[in-house]
Design a protein around this motif. Structure first.
Motif, PDB file in Angstrom:
ATOM      1  N   GLU A 119       1.368  -0.736  -0.522  1.00  0.00           N
ATOM      2  CA  GLU A 119      -0.670   0.391   0.193  1.00  0.00           C
ATOM      3  C   GLU A 119       1.144   1.185   0.258  1.00  0.00           C
ATOM      4  OE1 GLU A 119      -3.115   0.175   2.870  1.00  0.00           O
ATOM      5  OE2 GLU A 119      -4.504  -1.651   2.303  1.00  0.00           O
ATOM      6  N   ALA A 120       2.104   1.119   0.061  1.00  0.00           N
ATOM      7  CA  ALA A 120       3.468   2.564   1.125  1.00  0.00           C
ATOM      8  C   ALA A 120       3.497   2.697  -1.035  1.00  0.00           C
ATOM      9  CB  ALA A 120       4.337   2.665   1.811  1.00  0.00           C
ATOM     10  N   SER A 121       4.222   1.277  -1.444  1.00  0.00           N
ATOM     11  CA  SER A 121       4.561   1.323  -2.773  1.00  0.00           C
ATOM     12  C   SER A 121       3.835   1.201  -3.925  1.00  0.00           C
ATOM     13  CB  SER A 121       5.754   0.648  -2.767  1.00  0.00           C
ATOM     14  OG  SER A 121       5.700  -0.849  -2.414  1.00  0.00           O
ATOM     15  N   LEU A 122       2.167   1.204  -3.891  1.00  0.00           N
ATOM     16  CA  LEU A 122       2.170   0.719  -5.327  1.00  0.00           C
ATOM     17  C   LEU A 122       0.468   1.433  -4.897  1.00  0.00           C
ATOM     18  CD1 LEU A 122       2.183  -1.015  -7.884  1.00  0.00           C
ATOM     19  CD2 LEU A 122       0.724  -2.930  -6.387  1.00  0.00           C
ATOM     20  N   PRO A 123       0.625   2.629  -5.702  1.00  0.00           N
ATOM     21  CA  PRO A 123      -0.827   3.484  -5.962  1.00  0.00           C
ATOM     22  C   PRO A 123      -1.945   2.880  -6.125  1.00  0.00           C
ATOM     23  CG  PRO A 123       1.067   4.161  -6.670  1.00  0.00           C
ATOM     24  CD  PRO A 123       1.735   2.868  -6.755  1.00  0.00           C
ATOM     25  N   GLY A 124      -3.074   3.225  -5.594  1.00  0.00           N
ATOM     26  CA  GLY A 124      -4.365   2.560  -6.532  1.00  0.00           C
ATOM     27  C   GLY A 124      -4.674   1.354  -5.356  1.00  0.00           C
ATOM     28  N   ALA A 125      -3.535   0.372  -4.908  1.00  0.00           N
ATOM     29  CA  ALA A 125      -3.191  -0.970  -4.073  1.00  0.00           C
ATOM     30  C   ALA A 125      -4.546  -0.884  -3.472  1.00  0.00           C
ATOM     31  CB  ALA A 125      -2.142  -1.970  -4.588  1.00  0.00           C
ATOM     32  N   HIS A 126      -5.163  -1.734  -2.581  1.00  0.00           N
ATOM     33  CA  HIS A 126      -5.779  -1.868  -1.339  1.00  0.00           C
ATOM     34  C   HIS A 126      -5.423  -3.312  -1.107  1.00  0.00           C
ATOM     35  CE1 HIS A 126      -8.071   2.034  -2.127  1.00  0.00           C
ATOM     36  NE2 HIS A 126      -7.858   1.739  -3.263  1.00  0.00           N
ATOM     37  N   THR A 127      -4.777  -3.494   0.431  1.00  0.00           N
ATOM     38  CA  THR A 127      -4.951  -5.314   1.102  1.00  0.00           C
ATOM     39  C   THR A 127      -5.662  -5.188   1.360  1.00  0.00           C
ATOM     40  OG1 THR A 127      -3.367  -3.884   2.563  1.00  0.00           O
ATOM     41  CG2 THR A 127      -2.562  -4.500   0.280  1.00  0.00           C
ATOM     42  N   SER A 128      -5.712  -6.710   1.718  1.00  0.00           N
ATOM     43  CA  SER A 128      -6.643  -6.957   3.354  1.00  0.00           C
ATOM     44  C   SER A 128      -5.588  -8.502   3.866  1.00  0.00           C
ATOM     45  CB  SER A 128      -7.844  -7.237   2.786  1.00  0.00           C
ATOM     46  OG  SER A 128      -8.731  -7.625   4.175  1.00  0.00           O
ATOM     47  N   ALA A 129      -4.765  -8.716   5.053  1.00  0.00           N
ATOM     48  CA  ALA A 129      -4.629  -9.514   5.105  1.00  0.00           C
ATOM     49  C   ALA A 129      -4.770 -10.640   5.894  1.00  0.00           C
ATOM     50  CB  ALA A 129      -2.813  -9.207   5.614  1.00  0.00           C
ATOM     51  N   SER A 130      -4.513 -12.118   6.139  1.00  0.00           N
ATOM     52  CA  SER A 130      -5.100 -13.426   7.376  1.00  0.00           C
ATOM     53  C   SER A 130      -4.311 -13.555   7.074  1.00  0.00           C
ATOM     54  CB  SER A 130      -6.500 -13.099   6.857  1.00  0.00           C
ATOM     55  OG  SER A 130      -6.564 -14.251   5.683  1.00  0.00           O
ATOM     56  N   GLU A 131      -4.761 -15.299   8.148  1.00  0.00           N
ATOM     57  CA  GLU A 131      -4.236 -16.345   8.535  1.00  0.00           C
ATOM     58  C   GLU A 131      -3.791 -16.869   7.125  1.00  0.00           C
ATOM     59  OE1 GLU A 131      -4.120 -18.364  11.907  1.00  0.00           O
ATOM     60  OE2 GLU A 131      -4.101 -16.320  13.215  1.00  0.00           O
ATOM     61  N   ALA A 132      -4.218 -16.819   5.851  1.00  0.00           N
ATOM     62  CA  ALA A 132      -4.907 -17.912   4.988  1.00  0.00           C
ATOM     63  C   ALA A 132      -3.957 -17.566   4.093  1.00  0.00           C
ATOM     64  CB  ALA A 132      -6.204 -18.229   5.103  1.00  0.00           C
ATOM     65  N   ALA A 133      -4.304 -16.087   3.362  1.00  0.00           N
ATOM     66  CA  ALA A 133      -3.277 -15.912   2.042  1.00  0.00           C
ATOM     67  C   ALA A 133      -3.719 -13.826   2.465  1.00  0.00           C
ATOM     68  CB  ALA A 133      -4.338 -15.938   1.005  1.00  0.00           C
ATOM     69  N   LEU A 134      -3.449 -13.559   1.460  1.00  0.00           N
ATOM     70  CA  LEU A 134      -3.531 -11.428   1.387  1.00  0.00           C
ATOM     71  C   LEU A 134      -3.580 -11.407   0.223  1.00  0.00           C
ATOM     72  CD1 LEU A 134      -2.190  -8.434   2.217  1.00  0.00           C
ATOM     73  CD2 LEU A 134       0.079  -9.540   1.214  1.00  0.00           C
ATOM     74  N   ASP A 135      -5.186 -10.842   0.235  1.00  0.00           N
ATOM     75  CA  ASP A 135      -6.090 -10.345  -1.222  1.00  0.00           C
ATOM     76  C   ASP A 135      -5.606  -9.002  -1.044  1.00  0.00           C
ATOM     77  OD1 ASP A 135      -6.773 -12.696  -0.753  1.00  0.00           O
ATOM     78  OD2 ASP A 135      -8.324 -11.588   0.879  1.00  0.00           O
ATOM     79  N   VAL A 136      -4.954  -8.635  -2.567  1.00  0.00           N
ATOM     80  CA  VAL A 136      -5.213  -7.031  -3.250  1.00  0.00           C
ATOM     81  C   VAL A 136      -5.491  -7.259  -4.397  1.00  0.00           C
ATOM     82  CG1 VAL A 136      -3.171  -6.311  -4.556  1.00  0.00           C
ATOM     83  CG2 VAL A 136      -3.040  -7.783  -2.972  1.00  0.00           C
ATOM     84  N   LEU A 137      -6.012  -5.840  -3.991  1.00  0.00           N
ATOM     85  CA  LEU A 137      -7.446  -5.559  -5.075  1.00  0.00           C
ATOM     86  C   LEU A 137      -6.414  -4.188  -6.020  1.00  0.00           C
ATOM     87  CD1 LEU A 137     -10.080  -4.304  -3.073  1.00  0.00           C
ATOM     88  CD2 LEU A 137      -9.958  -6.522  -4.228  1.00  0.00           C
ATOM     89  N   LEU A 138      -6.402  -4.326  -7.421  1.00  0.00           N
ATOM     90  CA  LEU A 138      -5.304  -3.118  -7.952  1.00  0.00           C
ATOM     91  C   LEU A 138      -5.852  -3.377  -9.514  1.00  0.00           C
ATOM     92  CD1 LEU A 138      -2.608  -2.186  -8.277  1.00  0.00           C
ATOM     93  CD2 LEU A 138      -1.581  -4.480  -9.024  1.00  0.00           C
TER      94      LEU A 138
END
Length: 525
Positions: free
Chosen positions: A309-328
């Motif tokens: 989120e700090a280095s990729l403009p427009g990216a939204h993230t959601s982390a969990s124990e299973a995986a990391l979701d990225v909206l881009l």
């Protein structure tokens, strides 16, 4: 009576032959003429071309054709079949003789008519050429268009009666609009169902969306490899989703709420996540306890989320124990972290589940199913297994252009028959791969229709209760290994152990323990 009819038919053939003053009957001349035209038009696109004016009766025993084809009758159509070269059949241009060869160029123009034109190529050569301008989604219909054009030019009386089959099932792979007027809303179906009243989207929308998704994935992959603010660096990014190997029934469309382009009249109701395997660098500081190992990976997911989120403009993230979701850029990517310790931890967890299953079976047989199913689920989620499967399917698709659309048709067929809960996508892909890599005497299908029909034939004729299906497209298994698979299968059956109803063995999985160990059941199969 039968002999009298046969004698009358033979006499009729003789009369037709005499009317032409030759020793061939009319329908034989017609077959040869059409066959010659199509063979010349297709060129090296087709390995074999055959025209048959006699109707092939369906629903008969396999040995019926060995006794000869039925005699022709009036008013029957001519069946034209061609064995296509899977790669050359999709060529968009046919290059003819050079411009300085006047006699050959004249013959080429006489055959192709207005479709022929002089073209200058990148190497400076000027030649006669025929170009077939089709959209990317309709490229597989180029042979049909060639046949339609050449028969319309040389046999205009029959051009209005032509019926081609290369695109016969394209409608089931199209997306359909849901935002319809009130008068048409009743007949509108769900995604991909062409009910009366529904309007299909642009056939190229899926191809365009797939290219946008690949561009977004490439951007995300480059950014992941350059991150240096996390505890462990990313050393590899590998997609493992059916979308990236082009075997998903429908390609995900970009969504404006996930950073995609401006909204049109059709928006996807949900975002299908594109699964990506993210490999971390090796480290000796991973905890040994499975629960502590999972918590540590979750902490790394949080670090990756903050860094993205700090280095990729427009990216939204959601982390969990299973995986990391990225909206881009309109798409959802589900990142699964993988390290050198993952396989060890999964083996320990699977062993614990198997021990629980054994204990439950000893005490109460009815309760053993849940731990066993959990153990199988762990195997199916194994990153290495899924990565290997992705590589296998991608290799088959790279060698056979018709494989991916045939797999999409097979998955649509499975879904249309309400079998998706019994047969997972990976199992369907393996079945289609087996259809494309059958016995050495059979060539690979040259069209999506042929590949789909071979999938159905394999599904219906394979003796599932008697022998395993070995899927080995790259011919990695030797004869000794194949005998070992068969011996293992017979041993399990002889010992009355649980044997998958659909036993699919691969070079990586001799015991069919990954995709079909629990489903489908014997009744469904």
């Amino acid at each position: 009576a039968a002999r009298s009819k046969e004698r009358a038919a033979v006499e009729e053939e003789g009369e037709q032959a005499c009317s032409l003053c030759c020793d061939q009957v009319v329908w034989r001349v017609q077959e040869a003429h059409v066959e010659g035209l199509v063979r010349q038009a297709l060129g090296d696109r087709a390995r074999l071309v055959r025209a048959v004016r006699r109707r092939l009766a369906g629903g008969q025993a396999p040995g019926t054709l060995a006794r000869g084809l039925p005699l022709p009758q009036g008013g029957q159509e001519l069946l034209l079949v061609a064995q296509l070269d899977p790669t050359l059949a999709l060529r968009l241009a046919d290059v003819g003789p050079p411009a300085d060869d006047a006699r050959a160029s004249a013959r080429f123009r006489a055959f192709w008519g207005d479709k022929s034109e002089l073209r200058r190529f990148q190497d400076g050569k000027i030649s006669e050429a025929v170009v077939w301008g089709v959209a990317a989604a309709a490229r597989h219909t180029v042979p049909d268009r060639i046949v339609e054009y050449i028969l319309h030019r040389h046999l205009p009386a029959s051009s209005s009666l032509l019926s081609c089959s290369s695109g016969a099932l394209d409608s089931v792979l199209l997306e359909y609009k849901r935002g319809l007027p009130a008068a048409s809303r009743k007949g509108a179906g769900s995604r991909g169902q062409g009910h009366e009243g529904s309007e299909p989207l642009n056939p190229d929308s899926g191809v365009t969306a797939c290219r946008l998704m690949e561009a977004a994935l490439e951007k995300l992959s480059k950014q992941l490899r350059t991150l240096d603010s996390t505890a462990l660096k990313v050393v590899g990014v590998q997609p493992i989703s059916a979308v990236t190997r082009h075997t998903c029934p429908f390609f995900p469309l970009p969504h404006p709420l996930a950073g995609g382009p401006g909204a049109g009249e059709e928006l996807p109701r949900c975002l299908e996540a594109v699964e990506v395997l993210v490999q971390l660098e090796n480290s000796g500081k991973w905890p040994d306890h499975p629960e502590a190992f999972a918590k540590t990976k979750a902490a790394l997911s949080l670090q990756l989320a903050a860094a993205l989120e700090a280095s990729l403009p427009g990216a939204h993230t959601s982390a969990s124990e299973a995986a990391l979701d990225v909206l881009l850029e309109g798409f959802a990517f589900r990142l699964t972290l993988y390290s050198g310790r993952d396989e060890v931890m999964m083996e320990r967890a699977a062993a614990a589940h198997q021990a629980a299953a054994a204990a439950a079976a000893a005490g109460a047989p009815a309760g053993a199913a849940a731990p066993a199913a959990a153990s199988v689920a762990l195997l199916e989620r194994s990153p290495l297994v899924r990565n290997w499967h992705h590589g296998l399917v991608s290799a088959v698709g790279g060698a056979n252009p018709a494989f991916a659309p045939a797999a999409r048709l097979a998955k649509r067929w499975v879904g249309a028959h309400l079998l998706s809960n019994h047969l997972c996508d990976e199992a369907v892909e393996l079945l289609v791969a087996a259809a494309f890599s059958g016995p050495a005497v059979m060539s690979a299908p040259g069209s999506r229709i042929t590949g789909f029909l071979r999938f159905l034939d394999l599904l219906s004729t394979q003796p599932w209760s008697q022998q395993p299906l070995v899927v080995d497209p790259e011919r990695q298994l030797g004869q000794a290994q194949r005998r070992d698979i068969l011996r293992q299968y017979n041993t399990r059956r002889g010992a009355k152990q649980a044997v998958p109803a659909m036993y699919i063995a691969t070079p990586r999985d001799h015991g069919s323990s990954h995709w079909t160990s629990q489903r489908p059941s014997a009744e469904v199969t």
